[in-house]
Write an enzyme that holds these catalytic residues in place. Structure first.
Site, mmCIF file in Angstrom:
data_model
loop_
_atom_site.group_PDB
_atom_site.id
_atom_site.type_symbol
_atom_site.label_atom_id
_atom_site.label_comp_id
_atom_site.label_asym_id
_atom_site.label_seq_id
_atom_site.Cartn_x
_atom_site.Cartn_y
_atom_site.Cartn_z
ATOM 1 N N LYS A 22 7.493 14.291 5.289
ATOM 2 C CA LYS A 22 8.275 13.352 4.469
ATOM 3 C C LYS A 22 7.722 13.300 3.042
ATOM 4 O O LYS A 22 8.481 13.382 2.075
ATOM 5 C CB LYS A 22 8.242 11.975 5.139
ATOM 6 N N SER A 23 6.411 13.176 2.913
ATOM 7 C CA SER A 23 5.817 13.063 1.569
ATOM 8 C C SER A 23 6.109 14.311 0.743
ATOM 9 O O SER A 23 6.471 14.224 -0.440
ATOM 10 C CB SER A 23 4.294 12.908 1.686
ATOM 11 N N ARG A 27 8.681 14.963 -2.708
ATOM 12 C CA ARG A 27 8.097 15.545 -3.922
ATOM 13 C C ARG A 27 8.733 16.887 -4.266
ATOM 14 O O ARG A 27 8.878 17.229 -5.451
ATOM 15 C CB ARG A 27 6.581 15.655 -3.754
ATOM 16 N N ARG A 123 9.266 -5.554 0.168
ATOM 17 C CA ARG A 123 7.969 -4.910 -0.055
ATOM 18 C C ARG A 123 7.503 -5.049 -1.520
ATOM 19 O O ARG A 123 8.318 -5.126 -2.431
ATOM 20 C CB ARG A 123 8.042 -3.434 0.363
ATOM 21 N N SER A 168 -3.505 3.822 -2.764
ATOM 22 C CA SER A 168 -2.097 4.115 -2.494
ATOM 23 C C SER A 168 -1.661 5.383 -3.208
ATOM 24 O O SER A 168 -1.671 5.457 -4.440
ATOM 25 C CB SER A 168 -1.213 2.947 -2.952
ATOM 26 N N GLN A 170 1.337 6.358 -3.227
ATOM 27 C CA GLN A 170 2.626 6.087 -3.882
ATOM 28 C C GLN A 170 2.406 5.578 -5.301
ATOM 29 O O GLN A 170 3.096 5.988 -6.235
ATOM 30 C CB GLN A 170 3.419 5.062 -3.063
ATOM 31 N N ASP A 316 -0.486 5.820 8.256
ATOM 32 C CA ASP A 316 0.775 5.658 8.977
ATOM 33 C C ASP A 316 0.604 5.805 10.491
ATOM 34 O O ASP A 316 1.569 5.644 11.241
ATOM 35 C CB ASP A 316 1.794 6.702 8.494
HETATM 36 C C1 S3P Z 1 3.085 8.006 1.087
HETATM 37 C C2 S3P Z 1 1.984 7.212 0.926
HETATM 38 C C3 S3P Z 1 1.594 6.157 1.883
HETATM 39 C C4 S3P Z 1 2.307 6.298 3.220
HETATM 40 C C5 S3P Z 1 3.766 6.622 3.067
HETATM 41 C C6 S3P Z 1 3.955 7.902 2.282
HETATM 42 C C7 S3P Z 1 3.388 9.017 0.053
HETATM 43 O O1 S3P Z 1 1.944 4.903 1.333
HETATM 44 O O2 S3P Z 1 2.157 5.121 3.976
HETATM 45 O O3 S3P Z 1 4.380 6.759 4.333
HETATM 46 O O4 S3P Z 1 4.198 9.940 0.326
HETATM 47 O O5 S3P Z 1 2.802 8.942 -1.035
HETATM 48 P P1 S3P Z 1 0.942 4.086 0.345
HETATM 49 O O6 S3P Z 1 0.780 4.904 -0.866
HETATM 50 O O7 S3P Z 1 1.636 2.792 0.060
HETATM 51 O O8 S3P Z 1 -0.326 3.904 1.139
#
Ligand code: S3P
Length: 433
Positions: A22-23, A27, A123, A168, A170, A316
């Site tokens: 997913k990440s 990207r 959130r 984080s 993200q 996760d």
């Molecule tokens: C992610 C970062 C994580 C993770 C999320 C995907 C990402 O979140 O929990 O499922 O793709 O950068 P956080 O950055 O809030 O920890």
């Protein structure tokens, strides 16, 4: 709502792949949309979260389509070339999608409103709007920093130096993406390492990106050219199968082509320390990411105290680790994971309530949980609170429960793991609606 129930299962056996990471999928679409030329992506996760990012990038001007062979083609607009979308961008359930895109648009001279589902709209977003304000972007929305939020991107961005107050990826990525259309060098400092997919994909696409101690430097306004991307299978999705095989007697499975980024493999280290048989075969590197095939066999597990420093590399995976912990001798202690309270749901509180309802011995802490070996009675209907990982974790737990465990809403699984039920049942699980 679409209930799903999981009943006691025989051994899991087979050789399978799980959907794309997913990440990396988010990207890949974003970077392809900024590159000059046509990027072609294989293995893209076609879950709702990632499809939401594809739709958003189209609304921002990229041309994106899937061909008959399953490859995704992305024609980018060039860094700085995003256009004003005609309507608000609905990012559904996706925290990654919205936070990364808020970063990206904040340094383009466009105004974009972001919305989401009830989970996403509860959130915290101040963690990204705070640093993005430093670039010169402005934000309009509710006082408590939740969506809907309108981003007024700046036409004159200033580079920032930002130390992450929270571990984080993200937030780190939002700042890095804002740095792409900012003249000069944007620096993010992270004292606790988190997943580094953005750093890797920036380098892969040719963005001048350098690492110096805890600092990540991004030089803005580079011209980047299109690439071929092969997205590996998501280790966070493989996690459900790995735990299911470890706790279901007689199981023996192989999961192919799983992403092995060291910042993502904390669960596998933890399960191995608990006595789990996980063998990493055919290790290789693809498109800047490490990949391997996982061979997993049923194992007698023992509880451990998970090192707090490992949290970002398995952030996760704590919900599904609870299923392994319920089967493991003694206690499994998970602390230093207060970030779980601001995921798609408050994962500490929701897991604790659900585990108790299934007869699992669990203690809640402000920053985590302790789970003891239990006779899992099951027979409960779990409230999933629009959280895909809660739904899948309890369906895995159902495989060793005396009575079926039901997730009140199985449709949320579509956000990250389309085909979960069929894949599990193909291996030998009993999951039905
Ligand atoms: C992610 C970062 C994580 C993770 C999320 C995907 C990402 O979140 O929990 O499922 O793709 O950068 P956080 O950055 O809030 O920890």
């Amino acid at each position: 709502m679409n209930q799903l129930s999981s009943s006691k299962s025989g051994p899991l056996n087979g050789n399978i792949t799980v959907p794309g990471d997913k990440s990396i999928s988010h990207r890949s679409l974003i970077m392809g949309s900024l590159a000059i030329g046509e990027s072609v992506i294989s293995g893209l996760l076609e879950g709702e979260d990632v499809l939401g990012t594809a739709a958003a990038m189209k609304a921002l001007g990229a041309d994106i389509y899937k061909d008959d062979d399953g490859y995704w083609h992305v024609h980018g607009v060039g860094i700085g070339g995003l256009k004003q979308p005609d309507a608000p961008l609905d990012m559904g359930n996706s925290g990654t999608g919205v936070r990364l895109l808020m970063g990206l648009v904040s340094t383009h001279p466009i105004t974009v409103t972001f919305t989401g589902d009830d989970s996403l709209e509860s959130r915290p977003m101040k963690r990204v709007t705070d640093p993005l304000t430093g670039f010169g972007a402005e934000f309009e929305g509710s006082d408590d920093g939740t969506l809907p939020i309108t981003v007024k991107g700046t036409s004159n961005p200033m580079p920032i130096k930002y130390e992450l107050p929270v571990a984080s990826a993200q937030v780190k990525s939002a700042v890095m993406l804002a740095g792409l259309n900012t003249p000069g060098i944007t620096t993010v400092t992270e004292t606790i390492p988190t997943r580094d997919h953005s750093e890797r994909i920036f380098k892969y696409f040719g963005v001048p990106t350098s690492l110096e101690g805890d600092d990540i430097h991004v030089t803005g306004q580079a011209e980047i050219t299109a690439k071929q991307m092969a997205v590996p299978a998501d280790p966070s999705s493989a996690a459900f199968l790995v735990v299911a095989a470890l706790i279901t007697p007689g199981s023996d499975i192989v999961i192919k082509n799983v992403g092995m980024n060291p910042a993502r493999t904390g669960l596998f280290s933890t399960l191995a320390e608990m006595g789990g048989y996980i063998s990493f075969e055919n290790k290789r590197e693809e498109c800047g990411e490490n990949v391997a095939d996982l061979h997993v066999k049923y194992s007698e597990l023992s509880g451990i105290t998970v090192p707090e420093s490992r949290a970002p590399s398995m952030i996760d995976e704590y919900p599904v680790l609870c299923a392994a912990a319920a089967a493991a001798e003694g206690e499994t202690v998970m602390r230093g994971i207060e970030e779980l309270r601001v995921k798609e749901s408050d994962r500490i509180s929701v897991m604790v309530k659900g585990l108790k309802a299934c007869g699992v011995n669990v203690t809640e802490h402000e920053d985590g949980m302790t789970v003891s070996k239990s006779d899992v009675t099951g027979g409960a209907v779990i409230k999933t609170h629009l959280d895909h990982r809660i739904a899948m974790s309890f369906l895995v737990l159902g495989m060793i429960a005396e009575n079926p465990i039901t997730a009140d809403d199985g449709s949320v699984i579509e956000t990250s793991f389309p085909g979960f039920t069929d894949l599990m049942n193909g291996l030998g699980a009993n999951i039905c609606s």
